[in-house]
Design an enzyme around this catalytic site. Structure first.
Site, mmCIF file in Angstrom:
data_model
loop_
_atom_site.group_PDB
_atom_site.id
_atom_site.type_symbol
_atom_site.label_atom_id
_atom_site.label_comp_id
_atom_site.label_asym_id
_atom_site.label_seq_id
_atom_site.Cartn_x
_atom_site.Cartn_y
_atom_site.Cartn_z
ATOM 1 N N LEU A 454 91.191 59.377 9.630
ATOM 2 C CA LEU A 454 92.011 60.500 9.169
ATOM 3 C C LEU A 454 91.315 61.830 9.408
ATOM 4 C CD1 LEU A 454 93.229 59.041 5.750
ATOM 5 C CD2 LEU A 454 94.543 59.228 7.862
ATOM 6 N N GLY A 457 84.599 64.833 6.941
ATOM 7 C CA GLY A 457 84.161 65.910 6.064
ATOM 8 C C GLY A 457 82.675 66.152 6.221
ATOM 9 N N GLY A 458 82.152 66.984 5.346
ATOM 10 C CA GLY A 458 80.737 67.301 5.410
ATOM 11 C C GLY A 458 79.864 66.134 5.015
ATOM 12 N N VAL A 462 86.544 59.654 7.104
ATOM 13 C CA VAL A 462 87.568 59.110 6.215
ATOM 14 C C VAL A 462 88.543 58.261 7.032
ATOM 15 C CG1 VAL A 462 89.375 59.636 4.535
ATOM 16 C CG2 VAL A 462 87.361 61.103 4.690
ATOM 17 N N LYS A 476 86.097 56.602 2.502
ATOM 18 C CA LYS A 476 85.073 57.480 3.080
ATOM 19 C C LYS A 476 83.839 56.666 3.458
ATOM 20 C CE LYS A 476 83.910 61.539 1.217
ATOM 21 N NZ LYS A 476 83.225 62.507 0.322
ATOM 22 N N ASP A 572 80.799 72.950 -3.601
ATOM 23 C CA ASP A 572 81.359 73.051 -2.252
ATOM 24 C C ASP A 572 82.860 73.298 -2.320
ATOM 25 O OD1 ASP A 572 81.278 73.150 0.493
ATOM 26 O OD2 ASP A 572 81.300 70.976 0.782
#
Length: 770
Positions: A454, A457-458, A462, A476, A572
């Site tokens: 999908l 991220g950092g 995912v 994740k 964040d």
């Protein structure tokens, strides 16, 4: 007496020879390879076998069976192509089939307006082709192995064979209806007529006409009156493949139709045959007119049934029973050693291979010396066989035990035992959180297929997954295997297991049996706030939606700061970490960098971590993390909502200008109109935008003590949303003496509970080392 001795000696020699023959059969690991192609011709292209009559070079194929082996560009595995560049993924001589990869045909149906009593259906014409015309009519779609599939809402799909004499001939028709919008999105995974339909292909050809009739005028439903065009997807697919992939395919299509059409590759099965007249040299008839005849190879037979669109004169060849190989080349059918395949050809005595068959002789009771030799020989043969099988079984078991021990090691290293105790001792957490096994998540993601990604991220990649209970989830998985990433994953498990807020993404569980833990979240299908503000979304967010998203995000952050079981600093906060549901409800996500603190603490010294453009300058220079660091980051998000400008943007004076500093300078000069999104002005939200802008400016103060708390931010946004705010009122600021954490006794009691001592121990064990 001499005659008896001579007879016994001869029998002993025969038995010894038989024993050595058995030993040789057992010790031989593989027989000579069966011929596949003509002599001197390539037998494979990449990992695909190319048997004659097919071939990739001149002189290696029969007319109409020419293929291309594409080995460009260098470094990429070769691909086998047929016709107009269609990829071949398998050829079967025994079944007379060719498997190819085809694309879905997408059709955008026009959206009808207000229908009158004289409205008629809309019909769209198109065509589907297997792309094999240059093969001279040798290949055709298999009618027994394929299904014609249509996905979409309120449509009638037809496969048509165009006949110049008799006109159009409908060969396959199916209808897909949607009773309401929810069904059009979720679909019926059986593909039985709700959002998806399937039907057999009743006539084998290499191409078809497509007729798509829009039935929406008959069903005045929300799905039919959508303000966007409706996409229909049509394809001919291998029936077995479609049965295995139908559920995942329809779920992907219901969420992202165009992406599904663009990325999914569909296998289609074609059948091929020879012409008795055109290929007469391939068929050798017996002298007996009643015989079925044979092909080029000895021990072969002619097959005249099972051919697509079978007509008189169409036929194929197969090896006779007991033989395998290629019947289209001389001596291509070779004898099978049935004694080497006891599972298929059982024998409870002594197995003797014969041409085309085998003989199983019963065991005889032997008390003489020759009988003893036979027993020794057979025992040695079976001993060797059992040794080989035993070694393979032991190796497999050792690998399984090693993998099990490795999973147990990772489980313990990732604090799995402590997390189990935490879940057992806390009923609230046990109802929300589950520890998944690695096998469950591999099955849910099709072994972490690249097509299920999908985004990244950092703190990881995912994947989209479907659990055994049919729940769609986001999983994740970390990209970098370092201890810091592992601690961040554990940190996120701890924090999300204690949170219970409608605007914080739900954590269903985790898997601790891998080197880096895997997290299982609820699936949020509508992307991120960043995408809707700065992406290519066809429907920009309205000012009303932006204001509500800001308020929901502020509530989530305020909950973390002052109402959660233990105060949490997210660290964040950014628009890419705010997910949106189908109804644009905000969900705060990605807690990998978050820190939890004690109730009596006002801040904590940490290594600098965050995203450029959102990072609190005071935290950057002092390394002291406070709740006001999240307030600063939220101020950047408010600026993004007002301007639709990225947190770091390019300008004529700088390649990486900061939105925060630029926004504050404009507000101080009373120049909000220079950067305010024109859509807000058109929707009449200028006055409210001015209040939100002053709130953003307060959040972006360089000194943390001058920024409001998230509770104050939440209250101000509630007033703006309910139009109770006075536009000339001052935005609340807090003094340095105001306590950081507000009392939360009695507030939002259903959204958080106190940690037990065991929970605190788990929090301490998972803190990121500094």
């Amino acid at each position: 007496m001499e005659l008896l001795s001579s007879s016994s000696s001869t029998e002993a020699k025969k038995i010894v020879a038989l024993a050595f023959h058995l030993l040789f059969v057992v010790a031989t690991a593989a027989a000579a390879p069966l011929p596949v192609a003509l002599p001197g011709c390539p037998e494979t292209c990449g990992n695909i076998t190319v048997p004659y009559p097919f071939g990739t070079r001149h002189g290696c194929f029969r007319e109409g069976f020419n293929l291309t082996c594409d080995d460009t560009p260098p470094g990429r595995p070769p691909r086998l192509l047929v016709g107009d560049g269609v990829e071949v993924v398998g050829i079967s001589l025994a079944e007379g089939t060719v498997r190819i990869h085809t694309k879905m045909l997408s059709v955008s149906l026009p959206v009808p307006g207000n229908w009158s009593s004289t409205s008629t259906s809309t019909r769209v014409n198109g065509s589907w082709s297997a792309g094999v015309t240059p093969t001279g009519g040798r290949l055709a779609v298999s009618t027994t192995r394929n299904r014609f599939v249509a996905m979409g809402c309120n449509l009638l799909a037809s496969l048509v064979v165009h006949d110049a004499i008799d006109g159009d001939e409908y060969v396959s028709v199916c209808a897909a209806l949607c009773a309401d919008r929810s069904q059009s999105q979720l679909g019926d995974t059986s593909c039985s007529g709700v959002g998806c339909c399937q039907t057999p292909v009743s006539a084998g050809h290499s191409s078809y006409g497509i007729q798509l009739s829009d039935l929406s005028f008959q069903f005045q439903t929300p799905a039919a009156s959508s303000t966007t065009s409706r996409l229909a997807a049509l394809f001919i697919a291998d029936q077995e493949w479609f049965v295995r992939n139908a559920t995942v395919l329809q779920l992907d299509y219901s969420g992202e139709p165009q992406r599904t059409v663009d990325t999914w590759v569909v296998p289609t099965v074609l059948e091929w045959s020879l012409d008795r007249s055109r290929d007469s040299d391939m068929f050798l008839e017996w002298e007996d007119p009643g015989s079925v005849g044979r092909c080029i190879s000895l021990n072969s037979t002619i097959v005249e049934d099972g051919v697509a669109g079978s007509n008189v004169g169409r036929a194929r060849c197969n090896c006779s029973n007991g033989f395998e190989g290629n019947p289209y080349i001389a001596n291509g059918c070779q004898d099978i050693d049935e004694c080497q395949q006891p599972d298929i050809y059982p024998c409870h005595g002594i197995c003797i291979n014969l041409p085309g068959t085998y003989r199983c002789s019963s065991k005889k009771r032997i008390s003489s010396l020759p009988g003893l030799i036979t027993i020794i020989a057979i025992s040695a043969g079976f001993g060797l066989l059992f040794s080989l099988l035993g070694a393979a079984k032991i190796t497999k078991r050792l690998k399984q035990q090693k993998a099990k021990k490795l999973r147990e090691f990772f489980f313990k290293r990732n604090h799995g035992l402590l997390l189990q105790q935490l879940i057992t001792s806390n009923k609230d957490i046990a109802e929300r959180l589950k520890i998944f096994s690695l096998e469950e998540l591999e099955q849910a993601t099709n072994n972490f297929d690249q097509n299920r990604i999908l985004g990244g991220g950092g703190h990881g990649t995912v994947y989209k997954g479907i659990l055994s209970d049919q729940r769609v989830v986001a999983i994740k998985k970390s990209k970098i295997i370092v201890q810091k990433e592992i601690d961040q994953f554990i940190n996120e498990v701890v924090i999300l297991s204690q949170t219970n807020h409608r605007n914080v993404v739900k954590l269903f569980g985790c898997c601790l049996e891998t080197e880096v833990p895997l997290l299982v979240y609820e699936f949020i299908s509508n992307g991120t706030l960043s995408y809707h503000l700065h992406g290519q979304s066809e429907h920009p967010l309205s000012w009303k939606d932006r204001l509500r998203i800001a308020l929901e995000t502020a509530r989530a952050i305020a909950y973390l700061h002052s109402a959660a079981s233990v105060p949490v600093f997210h660290r964040d906060i950014k628009s890419a970490n705010i997910l949106l549901t189908d109804i644009l409800t905000a969900k705060l996500s990605d807690f990998g960098a978050s820190r939890s603190i004690s109730i009596d603490e006002t801040g904590v010294l940490t290594a600098i971590q965050g995203t450029h453009g959102y990072l609190d300058p005071e935290y950057y220079y002092t390394s002291r993390l406070t709740e006001k660091s999240d307030v600063y980051s939220f101020g950047v998000i408010l600026a993004e909502l007002l301007t639709r400008v990225k947190s770091v943007f390019s300008s004529h004076s700088s390649e990486g200008a900061s939105l925060a500093s630029y926004f504050v300078s404009l507000i101080r000069d009373n120049r909000l109109s220079d950067i305010l999104d024109s859509q807000i002005v058109e929707e009449g939200g200028t006055e409210d935008a001015k209040v939100v802008a002053r709130l953003a400016m307060a959040c972006l103060s360089l000194k943390g003590e001058e920024r409001p708390t998230m509770r104050q931010v939440e209250t101000t946004l509630e007033d703006v949303q309910s139009s109770k705010v006075h536009h000339n009122s001052r935005i609340p600021r807090v003094s340095q003496n105001v306590p950081k954490v507000e009392s939360h006794n009695g507030n939002k009691g259903s959204e958080g509970t106190r940690l037990f001592s065991l929970e605190k121990e788990f929090l301490q064990s998972s803190e990121i080392p500094r």
